[in-house]
Design a protein around this motif. Sequence first.
Motif, PDB file in Angstrom:
ATOM      1  N   ALA A 167       3.429 -73.881  26.098  1.00 27.94           N
ATOM      2  CA  ALA A 167       3.411 -73.172  27.259  1.00 27.94           C
ATOM      3  C   ALA A 167       2.002 -72.496  27.078  1.00 27.94           C
ATOM      4  O   ALA A 167       1.265 -72.579  26.156  1.00 27.94           O
ATOM      5  CB  ALA A 167       4.459 -71.964  27.251  1.00 27.94           C
ATOM      6  N   VAL A 168       1.629 -71.637  28.238  1.00 29.48           N
ATOM      7  CA  VAL A 168       0.284 -71.096  28.184  1.00 29.48           C
ATOM      8  C   VAL A 168       0.293 -69.679  28.437  1.00 29.48           C
ATOM      9  O   VAL A 168       1.260 -69.361  29.214  1.00 29.48           O
ATOM     10  CB  VAL A 168      -0.526 -71.716  29.325  1.00 29.48           C
ATOM     11  CG1 VAL A 168      -1.899 -71.293  29.429  1.00 29.48           C
ATOM     12  CG2 VAL A 168      -0.438 -73.505  29.622  1.00 29.48           C
ATOM     13  N   ILE A 169      -0.456 -68.935  27.829  1.00 32.80           N
ATOM     14  CA  ILE A 169      -0.330 -67.348  27.828  1.00 32.80           C
ATOM     15  C   ILE A 169      -1.431 -66.980  28.351  1.00 32.80           C
ATOM     16  O   ILE A 169      -2.719 -67.229  27.879  1.00 32.80           O
ATOM     17  CB  ILE A 169      -0.006 -66.617  26.654  1.00 32.80           C
ATOM     18  CG1 ILE A 169       1.352 -67.105  26.065  1.00 32.80           C
ATOM     19  CG2 ILE A 169      -0.220 -65.341  26.660  1.00 32.80           C
ATOM     20  CD1 ILE A 169       2.399 -66.681  26.412  1.00 32.80           C
ATOM     21  N   LEU A 203      -1.128 -72.377  24.304  1.00 29.16           N
ATOM     22  CA  LEU A 203      -2.470 -72.525  24.744  1.00 29.16           C
ATOM     23  C   LEU A 203      -2.677 -71.236  25.409  1.00 29.16           C
ATOM     24  O   LEU A 203      -2.021 -70.721  26.310  1.00 29.16           O
ATOM     25  CB  LEU A 203      -2.902 -73.491  25.655  1.00 29.16           C
ATOM     26  CG  LEU A 203      -4.176 -73.348  26.403  1.00 29.16           C
ATOM     27  CD1 LEU A 203      -5.291 -73.269  25.429  1.00 29.16           C
ATOM     28  CD2 LEU A 203      -4.162 -74.418  27.288  1.00 29.16           C
ATOM     29  N   CYS A 204      -3.343 -70.109  24.632  1.00 25.52           N
ATOM     30  CA  CYS A 204      -3.703 -68.796  25.096  1.00 25.52           C
ATOM     31  C   CYS A 204      -5.118 -68.690  25.821  1.00 25.52           C
ATOM     32  O   CYS A 204      -6.145 -69.290  24.905  1.00 25.52           O
ATOM     33  CB  CYS A 204      -3.622 -67.675  24.097  1.00 25.52           C
ATOM     34  SG  CYS A 204      -1.975 -67.934  22.870  1.00 25.52           S
ATOM     35  N   ILE A 205      -5.136 -67.981  26.746  1.00 25.60           N
ATOM     36  CA  ILE A 205      -6.285 -67.937  27.526  1.00 25.60           C
ATOM     37  C   ILE A 205      -6.843 -66.416  28.044  1.00 25.60           C
ATOM     38  O   ILE A 205      -5.723 -65.534  28.113  1.00 25.60           O
ATOM     39  CB  ILE A 205      -6.633 -68.739  28.757  1.00 25.60           C
ATOM     40  CG1 ILE A 205      -5.353 -68.795  29.500  1.00 25.60           C
ATOM     41  CG2 ILE A 205      -6.423 -70.384  28.254  1.00 25.60           C
ATOM     42  CD1 ILE A 205      -5.517 -69.572  31.036  1.00 25.60           C
ATOM     43  N   SER A 206      -7.991 -66.152  28.322  1.00 25.18           N
ATOM     44  CA  SER A 206      -8.314 -64.879  28.881  1.00 25.18           C
ATOM     45  C   SER A 206      -9.666 -64.888  29.042  1.00 25.18           C
ATOM     46  O   SER A 206     -10.530 -65.264  28.347  1.00 25.18           O
ATOM     47  CB  SER A 206      -7.786 -63.895  27.897  1.00 25.18           C
ATOM     48  OG  SER A 206      -8.303 -62.426  28.315  1.00 25.18           O
ATOM     49  N   GLN A 255     -11.306 -66.348  25.912  1.00 23.24           N
ATOM     50  CA  GLN A 255     -11.562 -67.514  26.432  1.00 23.24           C
ATOM     51  C   GLN A 255     -10.366 -68.613  26.181  1.00 23.24           C
ATOM     52  O   GLN A 255      -9.440 -68.932  26.917  1.00 23.24           O
ATOM     53  CB  GLN A 255     -13.078 -68.062  25.657  1.00 23.24           C
ATOM     54  CG  GLN A 255     -13.607 -69.373  26.421  1.00 23.24           C
ATOM     55  CD  GLN A 255     -14.939 -69.628  25.901  1.00 23.24           C
ATOM     56  OE1 GLN A 255     -15.154 -70.465  25.175  1.00 23.24           O
ATOM     57  NE2 GLN A 255     -15.996 -69.111  26.667  1.00 23.24           N
ATOM     58  N   SER A 256     -10.255 -68.963  24.818  1.00 21.29           N
ATOM     59  CA  SER A 256      -9.169 -69.957  24.438  1.00 21.29           C
ATOM     60  C   SER A 256      -8.684 -69.610  23.116  1.00 21.29           C
ATOM     61  O   SER A 256      -9.517 -69.584  22.315  1.00 21.29           O
ATOM     62  CB  SER A 256      -9.338 -71.162  25.210  1.00 21.29           C
ATOM     63  OG  SER A 256     -10.201 -71.842  23.992  1.00 21.29           O
TER      64      SER A 256
END
Length: 237
Positions: free
Chosen positions: A28-30, A4-7, A217-218
């Motif tokens: 994992a989350v980035i 799950l990538c977020i920003s 965002q994701s």
Amino acid sequence: MKLLCISDETDPLVYSKNIASRYADVDAVISAGDLPLKYYEFIISSLNKPLFFVFGNHNLEYLHQFNDHSLLLNQYGYKDGKVQPLPPFGGEFSDGKVLYDKKHDLIIAGLGGSMRYNKGAHQYSEREMYFRMLKMVPRLLFNRLFRGRWVDILITHAAPLGLGDDTDRCHQGFSTFLTFMQWFKPRYLLHGHIHLHDMNANRHHVYKRTKVINIFQSYILDDPALGKGREDGKNRR
């Protein structure tokens, strides 16, 4: 492996009571930065998954504490002359570091911040970013010698120059990231900073052997080859 990538902006699908069921299968989350630490704390407590993050050029309240190793060890920092505890959210601070996630056999490097456009914190000239990259070389070399590849994922806040960046100084990308991809051959470079007002806009670019993805965002990154020791490592050294 699923990430799950977020920003940059909180996503209501992530910041939701349904997060545990919706993202139960992520490993994992980035995060590529510009998000509050309380958001990370919510995600970690809800999913019980490791979270790797860099800082961007906003939401920098705790930046100096993470950058000061002695303060980080004590879990306390100073603000306006007063002792201020760090939020105990448990994320892996990856900015300026090369980290190894043993459980998933995943190597992650981070270079946060943006191009310098005023006198704000966590902004860098091209030369400064280049020397930040050079400080990583010993650890990257260790990975190459003992793990068979330099790095799997580079997390940045800004985009690489000419690959999904913008023309204004603040959002201009770094050519240092092009050099990093050429030298160290990460499978992915994950960045934010460039807001996608049209969510159907192109997030993807390719440079050499690296997939560059804007994770604004994701974004769900699903790659079965990640976390398996890079079976194609001999072709990417």
